[in-house]
Design a protein around this motif. Structure first.
Motif, mmCIF file in Angstrom:
data_model
loop_
_atom_site.group_PDB
_atom_site.id
_atom_site.type_symbol
_atom_site.label_atom_id
_atom_site.label_comp_id
_atom_site.label_asym_id
_atom_site.label_seq_id
_atom_site.Cartn_x
_atom_site.Cartn_y
_atom_site.Cartn_z
ATOM 1 N N VAL A 290 1.793 13.234 8.148
ATOM 2 C CA VAL A 290 1.055 12.324 7.274
ATOM 3 C C VAL A 290 -0.174 11.779 7.993
ATOM 4 C CG1 VAL A 290 3.145 11.652 6.028
ATOM 5 C CG2 VAL A 290 2.369 10.264 7.963
ATOM 6 N N ALA A 291 -1.121 11.298 7.188
ATOM 7 C CA ALA A 291 -2.330 10.673 7.704
ATOM 8 C C ALA A 291 -2.014 9.282 8.248
ATOM 9 C CB ALA A 291 -3.377 10.584 6.596
ATOM 10 N N PRO A 292 -2.876 8.746 9.106
ATOM 11 C CA PRO A 292 -2.623 7.419 9.686
ATOM 12 C C PRO A 292 -3.138 6.281 8.809
ATOM 13 C CG PRO A 292 -4.598 8.341 10.677
ATOM 14 C CD PRO A 292 -4.074 9.387 9.709
ATOM 15 N N PHE A 293 -3.317 6.541 7.515
ATOM 16 C CA PHE A 293 -3.979 5.587 6.632
ATOM 17 C C PHE A 293 -2.990 4.821 5.760
ATOM 18 C CE2 PHE A 293 -7.077 9.284 6.804
ATOM 19 C CZ PHE A 293 -7.823 8.741 7.843
ATOM 20 N N THR A 294 -3.482 3.721 5.233
ATOM 21 C CA THR A 294 -2.793 2.853 4.261
ATOM 22 C C THR A 294 -1.337 2.635 4.676
ATOM 23 O OG1 THR A 294 -2.281 4.694 2.732
ATOM 24 C CG2 THR A 294 -4.356 3.529 2.405
ATOM 25 N N CYS A 295 -0.405 2.891 3.758
ATOM 26 C CA CYS A 295 0.997 2.548 4.000
ATOM 27 C C CYS A 295 1.792 3.650 4.684
ATOM 28 C CB CYS A 295 1.668 2.236 2.665
ATOM 29 S SG CYS A 295 1.768 3.712 1.609
ATOM 30 N N LEU A 296 1.212 4.825 4.890
ATOM 31 C CA LEU A 296 2.023 5.983 5.279
ATOM 32 C C LEU A 296 2.755 5.804 6.608
ATOM 33 C CD1 LEU A 296 -0.216 8.910 3.984
ATOM 34 C CD2 LEU A 296 1.889 8.004 2.979
ATOM 35 N N PRO A 297 2.118 5.313 7.680
ATOM 36 C CA PRO A 297 2.899 5.088 8.903
ATOM 37 C C PRO A 297 4.035 4.089 8.700
ATOM 38 C CG PRO A 297 0.544 5.081 9.375
ATOM 39 C CD PRO A 297 0.678 5.060 7.876
ATOM 40 N N GLU A 298 3.786 3.056 7.891
ATOM 41 C CA GLU A 298 4.806 2.037 7.622
ATOM 42 C C GLU A 298 5.987 2.616 6.850
ATOM 43 O OE1 GLU A 298 5.379 -1.685 4.493
ATOM 44 O OE2 GLU A 298 3.363 -0.937 4.945
ATOM 45 N N VAL A 299 5.700 3.256 5.742
ATOM 46 C CA VAL A 299 6.764 3.680 4.831
ATOM 47 C C VAL A 299 7.597 4.823 5.418
ATOM 48 C CG1 VAL A 299 7.196 4.756 2.586
ATOM 49 C CG2 VAL A 299 5.613 2.831 2.764
ATOM 50 N N THR A 300 6.977 5.699 6.190
ATOM 51 C CA THR A 300 7.734 6.819 6.760
ATOM 52 C C THR A 300 8.595 6.388 7.942
ATOM 53 O OG1 THR A 300 5.757 7.449 8.036
ATOM 54 C CG2 THR A 300 6.166 8.619 5.962
ATOM 55 N N GLY A 301 8.426 5.174 8.416
ATOM 56 C CA GLY A 301 9.390 4.552 9.309
ATOM 57 C C GLY A 301 9.653 5.265 10.627
#
Length: 364
Positions: A290-301
């Motif tokens: 995933v990209a390092p943008f918006t919520c993606l690092p957060e949601v993918t945990g």
């Protein structure tokens, strides 16, 4: 409408499910699942009321009180009776007839208009959302990223309001029917990407990435009538990129088959409020990038590989370094699946029931 025995001790909670008018879109799918899960609840203290799109009478009337409205006609909301809590389940639901004693719950999924719209349209969207936030008794956001963006964009309106993060639910699909799409080349392993083919999804960046993976195909699936779709098709043809296919819309059965059989799921988007496809791919124990943008690092945990940027060399290096090693680590795959399954509708619905009860116990 079905006659119901009214328990005067129960409070009424209305869910705006008018997005069922388009059940195949994202908000329509949420409304469909809400209709199923909330209608099955049998609570002693809360009675649910559903707001549905005008049209044929719904079978839901056998379980809950239903009222029918047209989102294009504000007057159609006038006859909806007073309720104790009115839940607008997304920010696009602009109308309600909540009275002074009604608690309003507003769920905000994203502020994508800040990235997608021109300045004049942004002013219009901000004006509407300011009004919605002022009216809301409670605000929920589908990720911490969205909550922070709301506070930063509307500091005056949110200074005295708490924004609760309730992650989107993700339907469990790993055991659902599958169908192999006709466009799949059985001779080559493949990567998978899905979403509306818009510029914010960054799918065009994957074309150069795939030039470094001639042994794999990439299937980019989703509504491709946007300008980004034409851009990708033109580049595929002009640059003779033979291992990338833009497929257009696919069925649920085809989507599930692609998750189940891909070697990796690639998601370079920079316009997500939650990033549901990444969690869906995790249900199948797939390597997710995933990209390092918006919520993606957060949601993918911590269970996805997060590109440090979306430059071609960065993405290529990460896939080459991590793909093979990932499938040699069964403990990591098991932990990923368990994490993905934690986004259940049962837990999601229970969090909203708790929110409704907190509001009802602290009435205006």
């Amino acid at each position: 409408m079905e006659e119901f025995n009214i328990n005067m001790q129960q409070k009424t909670v209305l869910l705006d499910l008018s997005d069922l008018k388009n059940p195949t879109c994202g908000f329509g799918q949420i409304a469909l699942n809400y209709a199923h899960y909330f209608s099955e609840l049998n609570l002693s203290d809360i009675r649910f009321v559903f707001l549905l799109p005008k049209g044929p009478k719904s079978d839901l009337e056998e379980k809950v009180e239903c009222h029918y409205v047209s989102t294009k006609d504000k007057k159609s909301y006038i006859n909806v009776p007073p309720v104790d809590v009115w839940h607008s389940v997304n920010q696009n639901q602009l109308y309600n007839n909540a009275g002074p004693q009604t608690q309003v719950v507003l769920t905000i999924h994203d502020l994508n208009f800040l990235r997608e719209k021109g300045w004049l349209s942004q002013i219009k969207h901000k004006w509407r959302m300011r009004r919605q936030i002022r009216q809301a008794s409670a605000i929920t956001a589908i990720s911490g990223f969205v909550a922070d963006e709301i506070k930063a964009t509307f500091p005056k309106q949110t200074v005295h309001k708490q924004i609760q993060v309730i992650y989107d639910a993700v339907e469990r699909i790993d055991g659902k029917p599958q169908q192999k799409p006709g466009f799949v080349d059985s001779e080559k392993p493949f990567f998978f990407a899905i979403g509306q083919i818009r510029m914010k999804k960054n799918f065009h960046l994957l074309l150069d990435v795939m030039k470094e993976f001639p042994e794999y195909n990439l299937y980019i699936c989703g509504d491709d009538h946007f300008k980004a779709g034409a851009l990708i098709r033109n580049r595929i043809q002009a640059e003779q990129i033979t291992n990338v296919k833009l497929t257009g819309k696919i069925s649920d059965e085809e989507r599930i088959w692609l998750y189940a059989h891909c070697q990796a799921f690639l998601f370079p988007s920079q316009g997500e409020g939650f990033g549901l496809p990444a969690i869906e791919a995790m249900q199948f124990g797939k390597a997710v990038f995933v990209a390092p943008f918006t919520c993606l690092p957060e949601v993918t945990g911590g269970h996805a590989f997060v590109w440090s940027d979306v430059k071609t060399e960065t993405m290529v290096e990460s896939i080459k370094r991590n793909l093979t090693a990932f499938y040699k680590n069964p403990e990591r795959i098991s932990a990923m699946k368990e994490y993905a399954f934690s986004f259940s509708y049962e837990q999601h619905v229970q969090k909203y029931v708790e929110l409704y009860r907190n509001l009802l116990n602290n009435e205006k």
